[in-house]
Structure formats: C-alpha cells, structure tokens
Design a protein around this motif. Structure first.
Motif, PDB file in Angstrom:
ATOM      1  N   TYR A 121       0.838  -1.205   0.000  1.00  0.00           N
ATOM      2  CA  TYR A 121       0.000   0.000   0.000  1.00  0.00           C
ATOM      3  C   TYR A 121       0.876   1.260   0.000  1.00  0.00           C
ATOM      4  O   TYR A 121       0.521   2.279  -0.588  1.00  0.00           O
ATOM      5  N   PHE A 122       2.026   1.173   0.661  1.00  0.00           N
ATOM      6  CA  PHE A 122       2.965   2.300   0.665  1.00  0.00           C
ATOM      7  C   PHE A 122       3.476   2.556  -0.750  1.00  0.00           C
ATOM      8  O   PHE A 122       3.626   3.702  -1.183  1.00  0.00           O
ATOM      9  N   ALA A 128      -4.513   4.620   0.169  1.00  0.00           N
ATOM     10  CA  ALA A 128      -4.262   5.348   1.414  1.00  0.00           C
ATOM     11  C   ALA A 128      -3.053   4.732   2.106  1.00  0.00           C
ATOM     12  O   ALA A 128      -2.757   3.549   1.906  1.00  0.00           O
ATOM     13  N   LYS A 131       1.913   6.258   6.303  1.00  0.00           N
ATOM     14  CA  LYS A 131       3.357   6.513   6.213  1.00  0.00           C
ATOM     15  C   LYS A 131       3.653   7.468   5.054  1.00  0.00           C
ATOM     16  O   LYS A 131       4.484   8.352   5.163  1.00  0.00           O
ATOM     17  N   HIS A 148       3.395  -8.474   7.474  1.00  0.00           N
ATOM     18  CA  HIS A 148       3.551  -7.245   8.252  1.00  0.00           C
ATOM     19  C   HIS A 148       3.983  -7.550   9.694  1.00  0.00           C
ATOM     20  O   HIS A 148       4.248  -8.681  10.056  1.00  0.00           O
ATOM     21  N   VAL A 158       1.488  -0.899  10.394  1.00  0.00           N
ATOM     22  CA  VAL A 158       1.957  -2.236  10.790  1.00  0.00           C
ATOM     23  C   VAL A 158       3.051  -2.714   9.823  1.00  0.00           C
ATOM     24  O   VAL A 158       3.282  -3.923   9.666  1.00  0.00           O
TER      25      VAL A 158
HETATM   26  S1  SF4 Z   1       1.270  -0.644   7.160  1.00  0.00           S
HETATM   27 FE1  SF4 Z   1       2.196   1.399   7.232  1.00  0.00          FE
HETATM   28  S2  SF4 Z   1       3.146   1.546   5.216  1.00  0.00           S
HETATM   29 FE2  SF4 Z   1       1.591  -0.071   5.040  1.00  0.00          FE
HETATM   30  S3  SF4 Z   1      -0.380   0.916   4.481  1.00  0.00           S
HETATM   31 FE3  SF4 Z   1      -0.308   0.886   6.684  1.00  0.00          FE
HETATM   32  S4  SF4 Z   1       0.536   2.903   7.169  1.00  0.00           S
HETATM   33 FE4  SF4 Z   1       1.114   2.509   5.065  1.00  0.00          FE
END
Ligand code: SF4
Ligand SMILES: Cc1cc2nc3c(=O)[nH]c(=O)nc-3n(C[C@H](O)[C@H](O)[C@H](O)COP(=O)(O)OP(=O)(O)OC[C@H]3O[C@@H](n4cnc5c(N)ncnc54)[C@H](O)[C@@H]3O)c2cc1C
Length: 330
Positions: A121-122, A128, A131, A148, A158
């Motif tokens: 997702y990052f 969204a 981070k 994670h 996470v």
């Molecule tokens: S775990 Fe951290 S890096 Fe991954 S989507 Fe959630 S906030 Fe973003």
C-alpha cells in the motif's frame, strides 16, 4: 517521473551544504530504492545529491577493536571484507542474504539503513497509507498483511523494515554517525529508528538534511561466533518474512554472552533484549532457547493473517542458537 536536478558531491561538507534547507532534495546512494520510488511517484525530489564519490568508502578497524564502516561502502564490499567476515560473520551473511549481486554492487550502507518499507500500500500512490500520506489511514490492518509486523506496531501502521543488514547491526550495538550543517552527531542504532506510534511517516531520529557518514561497530568478541538466518518465500532474491542475527558465547555449557535481533517483524530491526536477559547465565540448551524466544514473543500482537510469524521466529531462534551452541562446544 517528475523532472529533477542532479549534483555530485565530492566532500562531506559540500554534500551537506547542497542539501541544506531544501526539503525537496535527497541524497542519492546506489539509487536502488530511491530511484524505484521516484518511478512510481512515491518519492518526488526536485534535486538528487549523489554521495557515491564521497571519501566514505572504507572499512577500517578502530583503536579499541571495533570496526568503522563508511556510509558509501557498497553491500558487496562490506560482505567481502575480511575483518567483517572474521569478526562479525552474521553481518556479512545478512548482507549476502539480501537482494542480488548486481544490486549489492550498487547499494550502499547509508542507503540500506534508510531504505523504505516494502508494504504494497505504501508503494501504491493510489492507495491510502499513513506513512506516505499522514492521516489517510492504514489499509494493511484489515487488508493484505501476511508479511507485516507482529512486534511494536500501532493502530496507525503495521509495516516492517526490510533491511537484513540492519538486523545484524542492531545485534552488535552499531552506532550511526552523521553530519549536518550544524556539525556532526551520533545515534546508537537502538535510537536511530523511531517507534511507529501515531507518526509512521517519521522514521528516524536523524536531523533534517543529515548525511549518514558511517557506522561504528564496537568491539564484541561474541560476534565472532554469530549467524544470520533468513526465511523468505523464494530461495533467493527475496525479502525476509522472518530473520534473526544471533551470536553466542558458551562456557562450561552455560551462556556467557548472547546477542539476538529479529528482522521482518517490526518497523525497525528488533533487538530481542528480553530473550537475551533470559539466557544470560542459563544452560545453553534447546529448552532455554525456546523459553527465551517465548519470553520475547510474549509481546507479539499478530494480525489475522500473520500469526504464523510467532512460530516461525521461535523456530528460527531455537535452530540458530542450537547451531551456535554446538559450534561453541566443538
Ligand atoms: S502498514 Fe504502514 S506503510 Fe503499510 S499501508 Fe499501513 S501505514 Fe502505510
Ligand atoms: C529487487 C530488490 C530486492 C532487494 N532485496 C533486499 C533484501 O532481500 N534485503 C535487503 O536488506 N534489501 C534488499 N533490497 C534493498 C536494497 O538493499 C536497498 O535498495 C539498498 O540497500 C539501498 O541502498 P542505496 O545505496 O541504493 O540507497 P538509495 O536508493 O540511494 O537511497 C535510499 C534512501 O537513503 C537515502 N540515503 C542514501 N545514502 C544516504 C546517506 N549517506 N545519508 C543520508 N541519506 C542517504 C536516500 O536519500 C534515500 O532516501 C532489495 C532491493 C531491490 C530493488
């Protein structure tokens, strides 16, 4: 990709001056992480300051028996260095367990420490992510999170830290040196990465614009009997789903010194101090190794799909320490 400027720095003060005050500029090490993130739009610097020509490419013994590693030493040179292989073998093994030969030839020590999480997702700017975009949410918590964190995470993020090198550096109490326009500074690795808390976008305690100049390993005789063990979904060329750096000194069957750090289970390399305390002075056997791992992992808070990491880490600790105990008594 956004258009960007490029400058090569030849001395430390020049590099720091080029970046100073420009929040849209970034140092460029090997570029193996930063350039990828620029291609996907996660990073959009206006200026890259290339640090590869800085005179920070040496590994040197320190007067007290430790090692000083320059920030631009490549992963390949670090893993091949005879002093590293002899005195901190888990560090050489950790570096060799990461990426591929070509990437290791480019990747630098400074860049490895600051590489970003591999959370999908990052990496996806359409998603969204607290981070990448503070306050936008964390879809990983209810979504795809099998790789994670199980330790030290928060309701806001996470993600795990992906570095193998960092895990060995954490086990051996490395200290990161940096330079800023206001002068030099140092951060023990234990304080280098910030707890994830409510601000996952703030990842390190480095001052803004700081150039990492090197890493110092204090003397650690126990490190000569050390191992890095990494579990990954493919046999090679893949990030860890769990790893350990372990070092053990055994005398008359009893643990005299021990170092243990976990990788791929937290937002930073995780020093397993609870397990270390449980082992000091105890018989070096599988029963105590299991109890120590369980004591550390009692803090784990797995999500729906990553509970397997608790068992995986326990097994890694017991196997790694048992192997080292056997070698220590040979
Ligand atoms: S775990 Fe951290 S890096 Fe991954 S989507 Fe959630 S906030 Fe973003
Ligand atoms: C396909 C692939 C597989 C990989 N597998 C693994 C793996 O299994 N294990 C693993 O640990 N890693 C793995 N990596 C990650 C790789 O190790 C990192 O990309 C690399 O270590 C980053 O180093 P770099 O010098 O290229 O950093 P860069 O990409 O140049 O920079 C990374 C970050 O560090 C900053 N930076 C660089 N140098 C300095 C400095 N001296 N001071 C301050 N800031 C600095 C940059 O501004 C940037 O923010 C993999 C990468 C790829 C692409």
């Amino acid at each position: 990709m956004r258009e960007f400027g490029y400058q090569r720095a030849y001395d430390v003060s020049g590099a720091v001056a080029l970046l100073d005050g420009d929040w849209e500029a970034r140092f460029l090490g090997g570029g193996t992480n930063l350039v990828d993130l620029m291609k996907t739009g996660v990073e959009r610097p206006a200026l890259l300051v290339d640090v590869r020509e800085l005179p920070l490419d040496r590994v040197e013994p320190t007067g007290d028996g430790g090692l000083r590693i320059g920030a631009t030493v490549t992963n390949s040179d670090l893993a091949a260095h005879p002093e590293v292989r002899l005195r901190y073998p888990a560090l050489a093994q950790a570096v060799l367990a990461g990426a591929s030969g070509q990437l290791r030839n480019m990747a630098t020590v400074g860049g490895n420490l600051l590489q970003r999480t591999r959370c999908g997702y990052f990496a996806d700017v359409a998603s969204a992510c607290n981070k990448r975009n503070p306050g936008s949410g964390c879809p990983a918590i209810t979504g795809e999170h099998h790789n994670h964190a199980i330790l030290g995470a928060s309701d806001h993020c996470v993600a795990t830290h992906p570095s193998d090198m960092g895990v060995a550096l954490a086990a051996f109490d490395a200290v990161v040196s940096y330079e800023t326009a206001d002068g030099p500074g140092e951060l023990p690795l234990a304080d280098f990465y910030l707890p994830v808390g409510e601000t996952p976008h703030l990842e390190t305690a480095l001052p803004p614009g700081a150039l990492i100049t090197g890493v110092t390993l204090p003397p650690a005789p126990v490190a000569a009997n050390s191992r890095y063990r990494k579990v990954r979904e493919r046999a090679s060329y893949a990030f860890a789903i769990g790893s350990i750096a372990a070092a053990l000194d055994v005398e008359d069957g009893v643990v005299r010194d021990v170092r243990l750090a976990f990788g791929a289970v937290a937002s930073r390399p995780w020093r397993a101090r609870t397990a270390e305390r449980a082992l000091l002075g105890a018989p070096a056997d599988a029963e105590n190794f299991t109890a120590a791992a369980d004591a550390e992992l009692a803090q784990a808070e797995p999500l729906t799909h990553n509970g397997y990491k608790v068992t995986l880490m326990r097994n890694l600790v017991v196997a790694g320490l048992s192997e080292l105990a056997e070698e220590a008594t040979r």
